[in-house]
Write an enzyme that holds these catalytic residues in place. Structure first.
Site, PDB file in Angstrom:
ATOM      1  N   LYS A 166     -13.921  -7.051  -6.846  1.00 15.08           N
ATOM      2  CA  LYS A 166     -14.299  -7.446  -5.487  1.00 15.08           C
ATOM      3  C   LYS A 166     -15.821  -7.497  -5.441  1.00 15.08           C
ATOM      4  CE  LYS A 166     -10.325  -4.758  -3.911  1.00 15.08           C
ATOM      5  NZ  LYS A 166      -9.884  -3.528  -3.229  1.00 15.08           N
ATOM      6  N   LYS A 184       0.860  -1.177   0.000  1.00 12.01           N
ATOM      7  CA  LYS A 184       0.000   0.000   0.000  1.00 12.01           C
ATOM      8  C   LYS A 184       0.899   1.231   0.000  1.00 12.01           C
ATOM      9  CE  LYS A 184      -4.285  -1.738   0.904  1.00 12.01           C
ATOM     10  NZ  LYS A 184      -5.557  -1.355   0.270  1.00 12.01           N
TER      11      LYS A 184
END
Length: 296
Positions: A262, A154
């Site tokens: 997702k 990230k």
């Protein structure tokens, strides 16, 4: 076929706050939907999780549970999910679809795959959460030592020089043939600095980067996809686009290299299938989310 449906809320607490460029998560609220046929034994049932994220999911509202319960009440009466418009409620759709698929199959084995047969595992990446440099470095070392061959970092929350240093460290130890690096910016770069940062990152054989800038900036994102030396994957950009014609329209404008899908965010099982079809028509690759990040 009519169903008996139960909805149970549950709050999960992160062992450690999960930090992204959007903010910090300490808890995760979920609602578990249990579906059964009234006349069958209690062990023949399906369970699905409805887990929206505040400030991210398009269907998150303060009265989420009330809306979910009303949808389940309709399903109990009508018996057909197709008769209920869930296009704008992807997390609810995913949970209910999952539960229905299980109860119809009579078990959790709703897909016939080597994984469901216990013959093969699912490879996934080791996630390095946003943190200070020292903690991210330690996370990264731990993932590699545990045998992960794909590491996802990230980025976009700490200073960029430190993030670049972390990427450089991986490449100083492992070539791209040994360790694959994927990045997720969660929209943490700006249109003014994104291309410069992507050019610097491209020195280190990066597989791809997810969502370098915030969504809803289609012209900037399209330009980045044209000019970036790194393949760009869309994630948050897909949220709230639930109509197949709009999916195709957006992909035609931005032309990303990948879509990260997702179900809880991108239309449930049926919505993800629509995204895959739209992407295939344009030669865009897709992958279902298989990392340890859930939907953050």
């Amino acid at each position: 076929m009519k169903y008996k449906i139960n909805v149970v809320p549950r709050t999960f607490t992160f062992k450690k706050p999960a930090r992204t460029s959007r903010g910090v998560y300490t808890h995760r609220q979920s609602w578990f939907v249990t579906v059964a046929y009234p006349e069958t034994p209690d062990d023949i049932k399906g369970v699905g999780e409805c887990a929206p994220l505040p400030d991210l999911s398009c269907d998150y509202t303060p009265d989420y549970e009330k809306k979910l319960r009303s949808i389940c009440d309709k399903l109990e009466l009508q018996g057909k999910l197709e008769d209920i418009d869930l296009q704008d409620y992807p997390s609810m759709r995913f949970g209910i679809e999952s539960a229905l698929a299980q109860v119809k199959a009579g078990s959790a084995d709703i897909f016939e795959t080597p994984f469901s047969r216990g013959e093969k595992g699912i490879p996934f990446n080791g996630l390095v959460w946003m943190d200070n440099y020292e903690n991210m470095f330690a996370q990264m070392e731990e993932k590699i030592d545990k045998g992960f061959r794909c590491v996802k970092l990230k980025v976009g929350a700490i200073d960029f020089d430190s993030e670049l240093s972390l990427v450089k460290h991986i490449r100083s130890r492992f070539s791209a043939s040994v360790i694959e690096i994927r990045l997720d910016a969660n929209g943490g770069f700006t249109p003014d600095d994104a291309l410069y940062k992507l050019e610097l990152l491209s020195q280190y054989s990066i597989h791809s980067i997810e969502q370098p800038i915030k969504p809803h900036q289609w012209s900037y994102m399209a330009q980045l996809c044209r000019e970036s030396p790194l393949p760009i994957a869309l994630d948050e950009e897909l949220i709230g686009i639930n109509d197949p014609s709009m999916m195709a329209y957006m992909l035609n404008i931005i032309k990303p290299a990948y879509l990260v899908l997702k179900p809880s965010l991108h239309g449930g099982i049926s919505g993800v299938k629509q995204w895959i079809a739209a992407a295939q028509e344009k030669g865009i690759k897709t992958w279902k989310h298989q990392s340890s990040t859930s939907a953050l």
